[in-house]
Write an enzyme that holds these catalytic residues in place. Structure first.
Site, PDB file in Angstrom:
ATOM      1  N   GLU A 191      14.685  51.464  16.692  1.00 37.95           N
ATOM      2  CA  GLU A 191      16.154  51.427  16.609  1.00 37.95           C
ATOM      3  C   GLU A 191      16.783  52.559  17.418  1.00 37.95           C
ATOM      4  OE1 GLU A 191      16.796  49.158  12.341  1.00 37.95           O
ATOM      5  OE2 GLU A 191      16.913  51.347  12.353  1.00 37.95           O
ATOM      6  N   GLU A 385      11.760  43.789  11.921  1.00 36.62           N
ATOM      7  CA  GLU A 385      12.220  44.220  10.594  1.00 36.62           C
ATOM      8  C   GLU A 385      13.217  43.199  10.078  1.00 36.62           C
ATOM      9  OE1 GLU A 385      13.646  48.197   9.910  1.00 36.62           O
ATOM     10  OE2 GLU A 385      12.241  49.061  11.354  1.00 36.62           O
TER      11      GLU A 385
END
Length: 489
Positions: A191, A385
């Site tokens: 991320e 995810e």
């Protein structure tokens, strides 16, 4: 007619991070990471993240002096360091093709500045990968997942300093060289866009150490250094072995206009363009023109070496991976109700339900995200995810979690619909297959797993692993390559 199965060789699995599962924070030469000073914050999801995730020098000093794990749950995780064989066996029982996991930088390089890797750290990960190979599970390795060396943060203000690029490349080189026999899939930064939401966690930046009014400037400078480091590591991996595939990783923050008011539409467009910025650089190899204009308008000047743009352009990623938990809306109204999500606050969408932590559940948004990303980039996608945090309760010695099964089934159906429309989705790893310490709150009570871990928020418990109903459900999905999802249809 479309088939009721996912593509052949689809990569089903789960995802974990070293700092949330391993424990063993002070064993076998491991150094302190930024995660080791993350304190327990059970109410963070319901408040402003920027206030709760900002880290001060005083906080870090206190954490360094505290030699216990009482207030710092990521130091203990779920003791994967000693349970990894049993945990991997459970993942294999579910039928995992892949497991996404990270390598703790400080287990190999305690301060980040050593010239030689800590052999005990290398041995630990080699043993993990050997066990995975024995069980038929392929690793997807994240090199930087919120666990950079604390020393690099306190000494250099983290990634703000360009010298950290060389430290990271040295670490990555050891990983690529040592684990070449086991790893085909690499992710550089988890991320990478999250640097704006929690600069300390993502890049080791203690914002109070920035000069007056230069914190935002420092964040963009650190981000640029991570972009360059990612490109250099991608080059290294490709040169080491042609089999290596390197991906970037984005928090996919799917945003809708709350209304058809043109202002809401414009604000939403700009928010989605900002979210695409990070993958534009890593997939296309250059900064978007409008981002460069925005930086110039804000007097943010990124220092670049003459070769930086060439490095970015020549070393783009092979696939794009992303996390997807929720969507949000945007509105120009100051009175619009806001709700928490994955380390963000967004306008509440009245058409969606929410988890116990206020994250809005939007399976259709995952299909939209997949189509949006594939249409934009035309490279393979991987969801690395996706999941929901919930409170699980034992009833007659078992954990019945139909809410989790419903969540995953709805998302899987939308994944299949996107694939049927032409999206090249190559894999999926749930967050997380086993209960772990929450990234934002450092809670255990916010449970994600198909496997229950007997430990509470204070770390009290037997750490015994137990299968939830969802364990058997996901096992059936993988076994049938998704066909079991359609049995009731």
């Amino acid at each position: 007619m479309t088939k009721h199965t996912f593509p052949e060789n689809f990569l089903w699995g789960g995802a974990i991070a070293a700092n949330q599962v391993e424990g063993g924070w002070n064993l076998d030469g491991k150094g302190l990471s930024v995660a080791d000073v993350a304190s327990y914050k059970p109410n963070v999801d319901n408040k402003d993240y920027s206030a709760h995730l900002s880290i001060t020098n005083e906080h870090v000093k206190e954490a360094i002096l505290d030699l216990s794990d009482q207030d710092y749950p990521k130091r203990r995780g779920i003791d994967f360091y000693h349970h990894y064989k049993a945990d991997l066996a459970l993942f294999a029982e579910m039928g995992f093709k892949v497991l996404r996991l990270s390598i703790a930088w400080t287990r190999l390089f305690p301060t980040g500045e050593e010239m030689q890797a800590n052999e005990k750290g290398v041995t630990f990960y080699r043993n993990v990968f050997k066990e995975m190979k024995k069980l038929g599970i392929k690793p997807i390795v994240t090199l930087s997942h919120y666990e950079m060396p604390l020393h690099l943060s306190t000494t250099y203000n983290g990634w703000v300093n360009r010298k950290v690029i060389a430290d990271f490349v040295r670490f990555a080189t050891v990983c690529i060289d040592e684990f070449d026999d086991y790893v085909d899939y690499w992710l550089t930064f988890n991320e990478i866009d999250s640097i704006h939401r929690h600069p300390f966690t993502t890049a080791g930046i203690i914002t109070e150490n920035s000069k007056e009014n230069e914190a935002v400037q420092d964040i963009y400078q650190a981000l640029h250094h991570q972009f360059v480091a990612s490109a250099l590591v991608t080059k290294l991996a490709h040169e080491k072995n042609a089999k290596n595939k390197v991906g970037c990783m984005l928090t996919k923050l799917m945003t809708y206009p709350l209304t058809c008011d043109p202002l809401d539409v414009e604000l939403t467009l700009k928010k989605n363009l900002e979210n695409n910025f990070y993958t534009d650089v890593q997939v296309r190899g250059e900064y978007p023109k409008m981002i460069e204009k925005s930086l110039a308008d804000r007097a943010i000047k990124i220092e670049m070496l003459p070769e930086d743009r060439k490095i970015l352009k020549e070393n783009t990623v092979d696939f794009l991976s992303f996390s997807y938990y929720m969507s949000m809306a945007e509105s120009g109204s100051p009175d619009a109700e806001r709700t928490p999500g994955n380390t963000v606050l967004g306008v509440k969408n009245p058409y969606l339900e929410s988890t116990e932590w206020g994250w809005q559940i939007d399976p259709k948004g995952l299909k939209i995200a997949l189509i949006d990303l594939y249409d934009r980039y035309q490279i393979p996608l991987m969801i690395v995810e996706n999941g929901m945090g919930a409170v699980d309760q034992f009833v007659d010695g078992q954990i019945h979690d139909p809410y989790r099964i419903t969540y995953f089934k709805q998302h899987f159906m939308q994944m299949k619909a996107a694939i049927d429309e032409g999206v090249d989705l190559i894999g999926y790893t749930s967050w997380a297959p086993i209960d772990l310490v929450s990234a934002g709150t450092s809670q255990m009570s916010k449970r994600y797993g198909f496997i229950y871990v007997d430990a509470d928020d204070q770390g009290v418990g037997t750490y015994k692993r137990s299968k939830k109903d969802s364990f058997y459900w996901y096992k059936a999905v993988i076994e049938s390559n998704g066909e079991s999802l359609f049995k009731a249809i």
